[in-house]
Write an enzyme that holds these catalytic residues in place. Structure first.
Site, PDB file in Angstrom:
ATOM      1  N   ALA A  65       7.888   3.254  -0.791  1.00 29.65           N
ATOM      2  CA  ALA A  65       7.572   2.731   0.533  1.00 29.65           C
ATOM      3  C   ALA A  65       6.811   1.426   0.356  1.00 29.65           C
ATOM      4  CB  ALA A  65       6.734   3.741   1.303  1.00 29.65           C
ATOM      5  N   GLY A 109       8.797   6.760  -2.395  1.00 29.35           N
ATOM      6  CA  GLY A 109       9.799   6.916  -1.348  1.00 29.35           C
ATOM      7  C   GLY A 109      11.209   6.622  -1.849  1.00 29.35           C
ATOM      8  N   GLU A 112      12.333   9.790  -3.339  1.00 28.49           N
ATOM      9  CA  GLU A 112      12.534  10.733  -2.227  1.00 28.49           C
ATOM     10  C   GLU A 112      13.816  10.410  -1.452  1.00 28.49           C
ATOM     11  OE1 GLU A 112       8.467   9.873  -0.873  1.00 28.49           O
ATOM     12  OE2 GLU A 112       8.140  12.030  -0.854  1.00 28.49           O
ATOM     13  N   GLU A 132       2.602   8.148  -6.184  1.00 30.29           N
ATOM     14  CA  GLU A 132       1.698   7.962  -5.040  1.00 30.29           C
ATOM     15  C   GLU A 132       0.247   8.285  -5.365  1.00 30.29           C
ATOM     16  OE1 GLU A 132       4.671   9.458  -4.922  1.00 30.29           O
ATOM     17  OE2 GLU A 132       5.742   8.901  -3.087  1.00 30.29           O
TER      18      GLU A 132
HETATM   19  C1  HXC Z   1       5.649  -3.253  -1.851  1.00 30.12           C
HETATM   20  C2  HXC Z   1       6.353  -3.702  -3.995  1.00 30.12           C
HETATM   21  C3  HXC Z   1       6.502  -2.322  -4.263  1.00 30.12           C
HETATM   22  C4  HXC Z   1       6.213  -1.409  -3.211  1.00 30.12           C
HETATM   23  C5  HXC Z   1       7.035  -3.419  -6.043  1.00 30.12           C
HETATM   24  N1  HXC Z   1       6.691  -4.340  -5.137  1.00 30.12           N
HETATM   25  N2  HXC Z   1       6.919  -2.177  -5.538  1.00 30.12           N
HETATM   26  N3  HXC Z   1       5.929  -4.154  -2.812  1.00 30.12           N
HETATM   27  N4  HXC Z   1       5.779  -1.926  -2.027  1.00 30.12           N
HETATM   28  N5  HXC Z   1       6.359  -0.087  -3.349  1.00 30.12           N
HETATM   29  C6  HXC Z   1       6.686  -5.799  -5.282  1.00 30.12           C
HETATM   30  C7  HXC Z   1       5.526  -6.263  -6.146  1.00 30.12           C
HETATM   31  O1  HXC Z   1       4.334  -6.361  -5.388  1.00 30.12           O
HETATM   32  C8  HXC Z   1       6.038  -7.613  -6.607  1.00 30.12           C
HETATM   33  O2  HXC Z   1       5.889  -8.539  -5.550  1.00 30.12           O
HETATM   34  C9  HXC Z   1       7.545  -7.363  -6.762  1.00 30.12           C
HETATM   35  O3  HXC Z   1       7.843  -6.221  -5.984  1.00 30.12           O
HETATM   36  C10 HXC Z   1       7.915  -7.074  -8.213  1.00 30.12           C
HETATM   37  O4  HXC Z   1       7.102  -6.007  -8.672  1.00 30.12           O
HETATM   38  P1  HXC Z   1       6.240  -6.101 -10.032  1.00 30.12           P
HETATM   39  O5  HXC Z   1       5.176  -5.073  -9.941  1.00 30.12           O
HETATM   40  O6  HXC Z   1       5.833  -7.501 -10.292  1.00 30.12           O
HETATM   41  O7  HXC Z   1       7.367  -5.679 -11.097  1.00 30.12           O
HETATM   42  P2  HXC Z   1       7.134  -4.945 -12.498  1.00 30.12           P
HETATM   43  O8  HXC Z   1       5.951  -5.498 -13.220  1.00 30.12           O
HETATM   44  O9  HXC Z   1       8.467  -4.988 -13.159  1.00 30.12           O
HETATM   45  O10 HXC Z   1       6.775  -3.432 -12.133  1.00 30.12           O
HETATM   46  C11 HXC Z   1       7.718  -2.614 -11.472  1.00 30.12           C
HETATM   47  C12 HXC Z   1       7.042  -1.350 -10.914  1.00 30.12           C
HETATM   48  C13 HXC Z   1       5.841  -1.763 -10.027  1.00 30.12           C
HETATM   49  C14 HXC Z   1       6.549  -0.456 -12.079  1.00 30.12           C
HETATM   50  C15 HXC Z   1       8.102  -0.592 -10.136  1.00 30.12           C
HETATM   51  O11 HXC Z   1       6.294  -2.743  -9.092  1.00 30.12           O
HETATM   52  C16 HXC Z   1       5.230  -0.644  -9.273  1.00 30.12           C
HETATM   53  O12 HXC Z   1       4.470   0.147  -9.833  1.00 30.12           O
HETATM   54  N6  HXC Z   1       5.523  -0.558  -7.964  1.00 30.12           N
HETATM   55  C17 HXC Z   1       4.917   0.404  -7.084  1.00 30.12           C
HETATM   56  C18 HXC Z   1       5.502   1.766  -7.283  1.00 30.12           C
HETATM   57  C19 HXC Z   1       4.834   2.764  -6.356  1.00 30.12           C
HETATM   58  O13 HXC Z   1       3.620   2.982  -6.406  1.00 30.12           O
HETATM   59  N7  HXC Z   1       5.633   3.388  -5.486  1.00 30.12           N
HETATM   60  C20 HXC Z   1       5.139   4.359  -4.548  1.00 30.12           C
HETATM   61  C21 HXC Z   1       4.777   3.662  -3.271  1.00 30.12           C
HETATM   62  S1  HXC Z   1       4.016   4.768  -2.114  1.00 30.12           S
HETATM   63  P3  HXC Z   1       5.369 -10.047  -5.832  1.00 30.12           P
HETATM   64  O14 HXC Z   1       5.296 -10.631  -4.448  1.00 30.12           O
HETATM   65  O15 HXC Z   1       4.082  -9.938  -6.542  1.00 30.12           O
HETATM   66  O16 HXC Z   1       6.470 -10.639  -6.675  1.00 30.12           O
HETATM   67  C22 HXC Z   1       5.273   5.595  -1.444  1.00 30.12           C
HETATM   68  C23 HXC Z   1       4.820   6.561  -0.401  1.00 30.12           C
HETATM   69  C24 HXC Z   1       5.863   7.548  -0.151  1.00 30.12           C
HETATM   70  O17 HXC Z   1       6.398   5.425  -1.758  1.00 30.12           O
HETATM   71  C25 HXC Z   1       5.807   8.001   1.242  1.00 30.12           C
HETATM   72  C26 HXC Z   1       7.094   8.137   1.846  1.00 30.12           C
HETATM   73  C27 HXC Z   1       8.098   7.109   1.723  1.00 30.12           C
END
Ligand code: HXC
Length: 258
Positions: A65, A109, A112, A132
């Site tokens: 998400a 998400g 999911e 998360e």
């Molecule tokens: C918003 C996101 C994002 C996310 C990545 N980006 N994931 N933006 N929401 N979930 C953005 C980053 O900020 C970055 O933007 C660009 O995408 C590239 O990501 P990087 O982190 O620079 O890439 P990398 O170093 O290759 O790492 C990849 C990654 C990491 C390991 C997947 O991005 C990451 O950990 N993402 C978050 C994963 C996460 O926590 N997901 C759960 C979210 S909570 P910029 O602008 O800096 O280039 C969730 C709640 C569920 O899902 C509830 C129901 C849906």
């Protein structure tokens, strides 16, 4: 005109839907899900379509998400909009089969959403996770319910509590995905499987999907709601603010445990 957040294409009796927010690794905003739900509803009603394939990019099916959007939300914000209800929840009412073709990250998400599809075909570089907990929240779109059903309680607890990712091979061994294929074969494999499904009698396909879901889902509706309300409640914690701010600011979170 802005590029669509979800690209669609029809190949014979199969609809291909591609998440199209590559710079944010297909982070799932409400707008992305709105477009996805609208497109799926159209294909669901189209008698020339028999099955769908949902995919992302080579690097990410979807990295979760949209953390930037969620960052500032309060408990009341998520509760009042019933975040993850609405268009999100409507995806499970699509009657035609949906295959998730997953390459790269399927996190939070994103994992999911893949599990919400009817089955998952993974590229060798696919990685699945529910990270998360690192943001001071929990899965909110069925992850705590669908993951243990798919991969066992042990592996689900491990992934949900430690945020560890599973690679494609482990995901296949654990039963999360139906097949693992080389990345360059992913789309063809998924489209071929969808074409086989679409060649079958549509009423029997829909009934087969409903019956398998009945075996699998049981009380899932109630338990998914329980999960969603707990997910909402975590937006009243300081740690959710800290966890999401830390991600956006690219630093480690300092949790206060409240
Ligand atoms: C918003 C996101 C994002 C996310 C990545 N980006 N994931 N933006 N929401 N979930 C953005 C980053 O900020 C970055 O933007 C660009 O995408 C590239 O990501 P990087 O982190 O620079 O890439 P990398 O170093 O290759 O790492 C990849 C990654 C990491 C390991 C997947 O991005 C990451 O950990 N993402 C978050 C994963 C996460 O926590 N997901 C759960 C979210 S909570 P910029 O602008 O800096 O280039 C969730 C709640 C569920 O899902 C509830 C129901 C849906």
């Amino acid at each position: 005109m802005d590029a669509p957040l979800v690209k669609t294409e029809v190949r014979g009796r199969v609809a291909l839907l591609t998440l199209n927010r590559p710079k944010a690794l297909n982070a799932l905003s409400n707008d992305v899900i709105g477009e996805l739900a609208a497109a799926m509803r159209v294909f669901d009603a189209d008698e020339n379509i028999g099955a769908m394939v949902l995919t992302g990019s080579e690097k990410a099916f979807a990295a979760g998400a949209d953390i930037g959007a969620m960052q500032g939300w309060s408990y009341m914000d998520v509760y009042k909009q019933d975040y993850l209800g609405g268009d999100w929840e409507s995806l499970k009412r699509i009657r035609k089969p949906i295959i998730a073709a997953v390459a790269g990250y399927a996190l939070g998400g994103g994992c999911e959403l893949a599990m919400q599809c009817d089955f998952i075909i993974a590229a060798e570089n696919a990685r699945f996770g529910q990270p998360e907990i690192k943001l001071g929240v929990i899965p909110g779109y069925g992850g705590t319910q669908r993951l243990p059903r798919a991969v066992s309680k042990a592996k689900a607890m491990d992934m949900v509590l430690t945020a560890r990712m599973m690679d494609a091979q482990e995901a296949e061994r654990a039963g999360l995905v139906s097949r693992v294929v080389p990345a360059e074969r992913l789309l063809d494999e998924a489209l071929e499987a969808a074409a086989i499904i679409a060649s079958m009698s549509l009423p029997s396909v829909i009934m087969a999907k409903e019956c398998v879901n009945m075996a699998y889902e049981g009380s899932l509706n109630d338990t998914v709601m329980f999960e969603r309300r707990n997910f909402h409640a975590l937006f009243s914690t300081e740690d959710q603010k800290e966890g999401m701010a830390a991600f956006v600011e690219k630093r480690k979170p300092e949790f206060k445990h409240k």
